[in-house]
Design a protein around this motif. Structure first.
Motif, PDB file in Angstrom:
ATOM      1  N   LYS A 101       0.679  -0.785  -0.077  1.00 35.24           N
ATOM      2  CA  LYS A 101       0.452  -0.067  -0.352  1.00 35.24           C
ATOM      3  C   LYS A 101       1.074   1.107   0.113  1.00 35.24           C
ATOM      4  N   PRO A 102       0.001   2.156  -0.683  1.00 37.69           N
ATOM      5  CA  PRO A 102      -1.032   2.372  -1.555  1.00 37.69           C
ATOM      6  C   PRO A 102      -0.894   2.002  -2.898  1.00 37.69           C
ATOM      7  N   PHE A 103      -1.773   1.158  -3.766  1.00 36.58           N
ATOM      8  CA  PHE A 103      -1.784   0.153  -4.904  1.00 36.58           C
ATOM      9  C   PHE A 103      -2.610   1.098  -5.346  1.00 36.58           C
ATOM     10  N   LYS A 104      -2.718   0.439  -6.502  1.00 39.97           N
ATOM     11  CA  LYS A 104      -3.389   0.749  -8.082  1.00 39.97           C
ATOM     12  C   LYS A 104      -4.382  -0.295  -8.053  1.00 39.97           C
ATOM     13  N   VAL A 105      -5.706   0.325  -7.714  1.00 38.45           N
ATOM     14  CA  VAL A 105      -7.164  -1.771  -8.074  1.00 38.45           C
ATOM     15  C   VAL A 105      -6.913  -2.535  -9.143  1.00 38.45           C
ATOM     16  N   GLU A 106      -6.279  -0.822 -10.276  1.00 35.67           N
ATOM     17  CA  GLU A 106      -6.490  -1.813 -11.558  1.00 35.67           C
ATOM     18  C   GLU A 106      -5.416  -3.029 -11.766  1.00 35.67           C
ATOM     19  N   GLU A 107      -4.174  -2.760 -10.644  1.00 37.42           N
ATOM     20  CA  GLU A 107      -3.111  -3.303 -10.633  1.00 37.42           C
ATOM     21  C   GLU A 107      -3.508  -5.034  -9.541  1.00 37.42           C
ATOM     22  N   LEU A 108      -4.326  -4.527  -8.630  1.00 38.37           N
ATOM     23  CA  LEU A 108      -4.508  -5.847  -8.040  1.00 38.37           C
ATOM     24  C   LEU A 108      -5.580  -6.762  -8.602  1.00 38.37           C
ATOM     25  N   VAL A 109      -6.007  -5.920  -9.475  1.00 37.43           N
ATOM     26  CA  VAL A 109      -7.435  -7.071 -10.531  1.00 37.43           C
ATOM     27  C   VAL A 109      -6.802  -7.558 -11.244  1.00 37.43           C
ATOM     28  N   LEU A 110      -5.714  -7.508 -11.664  1.00 41.82           N
ATOM     29  CA  LEU A 110      -4.923  -7.843 -12.912  1.00 41.82           C
ATOM     30  C   LEU A 110      -4.418  -8.866 -12.073  1.00 41.82           C
ATOM     31  N   ARG A 111      -3.833  -9.161 -10.829  1.00 45.94           N
ATOM     32  CA  ARG A 111      -2.651  -9.831 -10.191  1.00 45.94           C
ATOM     33  C   ARG A 111      -3.545 -11.057  -9.535  1.00 45.94           C
ATOM     34  N   LEU A 112      -4.435 -10.922  -8.691  1.00 43.17           N
ATOM     35  CA  LEU A 112      -5.404 -11.749  -8.804  1.00 43.17           C
ATOM     36  C   LEU A 112      -6.363 -12.501  -9.739  1.00 43.17           C
ATOM     37  N   ARG A 113      -6.495 -12.186 -10.884  1.00 40.70           N
ATOM     38  CA  ARG A 113      -7.112 -12.807 -12.441  1.00 40.70           C
ATOM     39  C   ARG A 113      -5.559 -14.022 -12.604  1.00 40.70           C
ATOM     40  N   ALA A 114      -4.881 -13.039 -12.577  1.00 43.31           N
ATOM     41  CA  ALA A 114      -3.622 -14.286 -12.786  1.00 43.31           C
ATOM     42  C   ALA A 114      -3.173 -15.014 -11.942  1.00 43.31           C
ATOM     43  N   LEU A 115      -3.097 -14.631 -10.701  1.00 43.80           N
ATOM     44  CA  LEU A 115      -3.590 -16.099  -9.406  1.00 43.80           C
ATOM     45  C   LEU A 115      -3.795 -16.966  -9.897  1.00 43.80           C
ATOM     46  N   VAL A 116      -5.674 -16.708  -9.759  1.00 40.25           N
ATOM     47  CA  VAL A 116      -6.563 -17.829 -10.243  1.00 40.25           C
ATOM     48  C   VAL A 116      -6.220 -18.058 -11.171  1.00 40.25           C
TER      49      VAL A 116
END
Length: 220
Positions: A101-116
């Motif tokens: 933190k702080p972070f870009k929410v868009e990056e969080l979404v991309l990282r989560l999708r990649a992990l899944v």
């Protein structure tokens, strides 16, 4: 894609959850380590977002307990503690990714999708099943080269089937990944969504395996 969001900051967790839900994630929130530990050990999630500085039980201890309990869901540590010792402790405990933190929410979404996607065994972002194409990183579907319009519930069901294409996904698992934990679910709701998807995809792409669930296959 069902996410366990472990964050004690109520305002931040609310903002993150709102964005994730707009991106078709199902989000469960835990605001202390004790609740997070229990949820991670007893419920089905595709990925977890884990803060380190939690009340009752700290994030690293929660993660260690999950791994000791053979819970292999991907875990992204999201924390204001961005020092090297915290990163080392997180990865040693079993973290799959780390975002400060702080972070870009868009990056969080991309990282989560990649992990899944990787947890489901797919290295490439674009998945194909016959004429159906799913860009797991962007979250878009195409059929015969054209964009496929889906409702949020249809998207959740189809993405779950696509990540596990040619494999049987049981009905209970689909239900848990499609609906929020406090949602009222009719007994035939998954069947209704499957029927709508068959109309859009063609009836031969989603097979019903009686007594077990559904399977997405390449159309004959």
């Amino acid at each position: 894609m069902r996410v366990l969001l472990v964050e004690d900051d109520e305002d931040l967790s609310g903002r993150i959850a709102a964005v994730l839900r707009s991106e078709n994630f199902v989000v469960d929130i835990a605001r202390n380590g004790e609740d997070a530990l229990h949820a991670g050990l007893t419920e089905l999630f595709d990925v977890a977002i884990l803060d380190l500085g939690l009340p009752k039980i700290d994030g690293v201890s929660v993660l260690k307990e999950w791994r000791d309990g053979s819970r292999n869901l991907p875990v992204l540590v999201l924390t204001a503690r961005d020092g090297w010792p915290d990163k080392v402790a997180s990865f040693k405990a079993g973290a799959d990714d780390f975002l400060a933190k702080p972070f870009k929410v868009e990056e969080l979404v991309l990282r989560l999708r990649a992990l899944v996607r990787r947890a489901a065994g797919h290295a490439a972002a674009r998945l194909t099943c016959g004429a159906l194409v799913f860009d797991a990183q962007l979250g878009t579907f195409e059929l015969d080269g054209l964009p496929l319009k889906l409702t949020a519930l249809e998207w959740r069901v189809l993405s779950c089937l696509m990540l596990r294409k040619e494999k049987i996904v049981d009905r209970r698992e689909l239900t848990e990944r499609v609906y929020d934990g406090d949602a009222e679910v009719d007994s035939n709701s998954i069947e209704v969504i499957i029927a709508r998807l068959r109309k859009k995809l063609g009836g031969d792409r989603i097979e019903t395996v009686r007594g077990r669930g559904y399977m997405l296959t390449s159309a004959s």
